[in-house]
Enzyme design. Sequence first.
Site, PDB file in Angstrom:
ATOM      1  N   ASP A   1      28.169  32.361  31.734  1.00 56.31           N
ATOM      2  CA  ASP A   1      29.115  33.523  32.025  1.00 56.31           C
ATOM      3  C   ASP A   1      29.061  34.958  30.937  1.00 56.31           C
ATOM      4  OD1 ASP A   1      31.538  34.857  33.213  1.00 56.31           O
ATOM      5  OD2 ASP A   1      32.466  32.966  33.406  1.00 56.31           O
TER       6      ASP A   1
ATOM      7  N   HIS B   1      28.614  43.855  32.719  1.00 54.75           N
ATOM      8  CA  HIS B   1      29.622  42.722  32.323  1.00 54.75           C
ATOM      9  C   HIS B   1      28.835  41.212  32.505  1.00 54.75           C
ATOM     10  CE1 HIS B   1      33.236  45.215  33.334  1.00 54.75           C
ATOM     11  NE2 HIS B   1      32.306  46.232  33.624  1.00 54.75           N
TER      12      HIS B   1
HETATM   13  P1  ADP Z   1      34.293  36.840  37.239  1.00 52.27           P
HETATM   14  O1  ADP Z   1      34.242  38.161  37.010  1.00 52.27           O
HETATM   15  O2  ADP Z   1      32.901  35.933  37.276  1.00 52.27           O
HETATM   16  O3  ADP Z   1      34.917  36.588  38.458  1.00 52.27           O
HETATM   17  P2  ADP Z   1      36.213  36.339  35.116  1.00 52.27           P
HETATM   18  O4  ADP Z   1      36.955  35.013  34.708  1.00 52.27           O
HETATM   19  O5  ADP Z   1      35.838  37.271  34.030  1.00 52.27           O
HETATM   20  O6  ADP Z   1      35.273  35.907  36.056  1.00 52.27           O
HETATM   21  O7  ADP Z   1      37.635  37.073  35.797  1.00 52.27           O
HETATM   22  C1  ADP Z   1      38.122  36.717  36.880  1.00 52.27           C
HETATM   23  C2  ADP Z   1      39.238  37.447  37.170  1.00 52.27           C
HETATM   24  O8  ADP Z   1      39.859  37.140  38.432  1.00 52.27           O
HETATM   25  C3  ADP Z   1      40.352  36.988  36.226  1.00 52.27           C
HETATM   26  O9  ADP Z   1      41.016  38.245  36.042  1.00 52.27           O
HETATM   27  C4  ADP Z   1      41.232  36.101  37.345  1.00 52.27           C
HETATM   28  O10 ADP Z   1      42.790  36.205  36.821  1.00 52.27           O
HETATM   29  C5  ADP Z   1      41.171  36.630  38.545  1.00 52.27           C
HETATM   30  N1  ADP Z   1      41.138  35.626  39.333  1.00 52.27           N
HETATM   31  C6  ADP Z   1      40.463  34.339  39.533  1.00 52.27           C
HETATM   32  N2  ADP Z   1      40.834  33.650  40.495  1.00 52.27           N
HETATM   33  C7  ADP Z   1      42.041  34.160  41.069  1.00 52.27           C
HETATM   34  C8  ADP Z   1      42.632  33.826  41.927  1.00 52.27           C
HETATM   35  N3  ADP Z   1      42.791  32.793  42.902  1.00 52.27           N
HETATM   36  N4  ADP Z   1      43.744  34.953  42.489  1.00 52.27           N
HETATM   37  C9  ADP Z   1      43.780  36.126  41.755  1.00 52.27           C
HETATM   38  N5  ADP Z   1      43.036  36.249  40.848  1.00 52.27           N
HETATM   39  C10 ADP Z   1      42.136  35.333  40.283  1.00 52.27           C
HETATM   40  O1  F6P Z   2      31.727  39.700  36.522  1.00 52.98           O
HETATM   41  C1  F6P Z   2      30.624  39.943  37.741  1.00 52.98           C
HETATM   42  C2  F6P Z   2      31.220  40.462  38.775  1.00 52.98           C
HETATM   43  O2  F6P Z   2      30.161  40.834  39.910  1.00 52.98           O
HETATM   44  C3  F6P Z   2      32.054  41.472  38.765  1.00 52.98           C
HETATM   45  O3  F6P Z   2      31.258  42.759  38.966  1.00 52.98           O
HETATM   46  C4  F6P Z   2      33.206  41.283  39.727  1.00 52.98           C
HETATM   47  O4  F6P Z   2      34.389  41.737  39.165  1.00 52.98           O
HETATM   48  C5  F6P Z   2      33.147  39.781  40.029  1.00 52.98           C
HETATM   49  O5  F6P Z   2      32.064  39.515  39.423  1.00 52.98           O
HETATM   50  C6  F6P Z   2      33.475  39.318  41.340  1.00 52.98           C
HETATM   51  O6  F6P Z   2      32.141  39.718  42.271  1.00 52.98           O
HETATM   52  P1  F6P Z   2      32.297  40.309  43.699  1.00 52.98           P
HETATM   53  O7  F6P Z   2      32.831  41.864  43.364  1.00 52.98           O
HETATM   54  O8  F6P Z   2      30.954  40.003  44.234  1.00 52.98           O
HETATM   55  O9  F6P Z   2      33.390  39.640  44.338  1.00 52.98           O
END
Ligand code: ADP
Ligand code: F6P
Length: 470
Positions: free
Chosen positions: A370, A162
């Site tokens: 990202d 991912h």
């Molecule tokens: P990462 O995988 O690095 O966290 P992404 O943007 O791909 O980044 O995914 C983040 C996910 O987490 C999204 O589906 C988003 O809606 C969710 N998310 C981020 N911040 C919050 C929050 N404060 N509360 C609930 N869900 C969140």
């Molecule tokens: O997208 C990378 C990632 O490590 C995912 O595997 C995971 O959904 C997200 O970041 C949040 O990270 P963690 O599982 O460390 O809270």
Amino acid sequence: MRQSSLVVVANRLPINDNVALDGACEWRRSPGGLVSALHPLLRHTPATWVGWAGGTGPAPTLPDVDGVRMHTVPLSSEDLRDHYEGFANATLWPIYHDAVEQPEHHRRWWDAYQRVNQRFAEATAQVAEQGAVVWVQDYHLQLVPGLLRALRPDLRIGFFLHVPFPPPELFMQLPRRAELLHGMLGADLVGFQRAQAAHNFAQLVTKVLGLPATDRRIAVEDRIVRIGAFPVSIDTAEMAALADRPEVADRARRLRHDLGSPEQVILSVDRMDYTKGIEQRLKAYSELLEGGHVKVRDTVLVQVAVPSRERVGQYQILRDRVEREVGRINGEFGRVGEPAIHYLTQPFDRTELAALYRIADVMAVTPLRDGMNLVAKEYVAARVDDAGALLLSEFAGAAAELSQAYLVNPHDLEGLKQGLLAALRAEPADVRARMQAMRAYLREHDIRAWARSYLSTLDQSGLLLTRLGG
Ligand code: ADP
Ligand code: F6P
């Protein structure tokens, strides 16, 4: 032991244990891209999800969630420290994200990584039916494909990363680079977010392991391992339907009112991670306030930054710095009852997120690097009114697909400021045309299209796709 024909293996289960105020245990979906992507896809599919439930000590027995069986793998406090916080998030994570923070190398962390990957492989071997498809996710578990193949050669094994896969000059820093590559090559299909990542992988396999490789296929002993780009996505229709609900529109109206009915709202939603470019964004916003280009009463910034990996030193330092900077900016530019930045660290439910997306005139998604960034895609899906400007970093995987966004280089402070201003001042017709194009793209390229594309390459019999309703 019940067995499944489809097994997903990921570090985290799509729930985690949180102790509620009254001391009772409650289960909730954890913030993060991986769970957001896979949960809607697997819901009501007879599959097993192998993962960690979030605590330490013996693995709890969990009920099925939406028909998906939860098979927990225990982590001890040492495993948590050395595997999850250590090798996964303080060695691999920074290396895979352009080394924007310094990666650390400790032999003890590598031992834990091997140990935990072995445990995941054994747990998976137990729950996979003869000839099952196993889909291993992400950088925490790069050794699992190889370990699992040794235990269960009958399985069809896919691996999907991912996060970005780095250029050779960065990956080469890893003391155990050969083992990591070997582990991934245990899969029949290794999927990445972007074609460049597949190219980096092919180059490394040749350079480190001496295997002949193209950007599509690698010959490993008597097998062919396929590789390719499969950009992950979201349940576009579900987010659009949610954002279109009358209660979300009501909530959005109330939120805007509570923010002081500003002319424009800028929104950012991130995990608190140094890859997300939060500090650079705050600096750009602060300089725009200082230069008088934006005014507090007219414009507000809502920064949601949910704490993440809180025991890792670099994350603690980041949180302190962000909170100090938010305090400074509010102290300097805010007025009584009118902060310049509304800073929120809580996890929100999907309805609240959809309402936030609906009030964001500008959605600032400006990571330094990202893998994809699903927040950007969720925002586009939620703008059922075709309004709203997406300010997007060139270094997010999503930029390769959402090319109609206002693209910026977040390392370039002046460029970031100009991009923010351009998005704030854009003509409504331009904003609308861009949003319509991105929405049309995401309607086609949703999470089901992603799964179809990946699984039809992995499982050419097509049996699995039929089960997923694909
Ligand atoms: P990462 O995988 O690095 O966290 P992404 O943007 O791909 O980044 O995914 C983040 C996910 O987490 C999204 O589906 C988003 O809606 C969710 N998310 C981020 N911040 C919050 C929050 N404060 N509360 C609930 N869900 C969140
Ligand atoms: O997208 C990378 C990632 O490590 C995912 O595997 C995971 O959904 C997200 O970041 C949040 O990270 P963690 O599982 O460390 O809270």
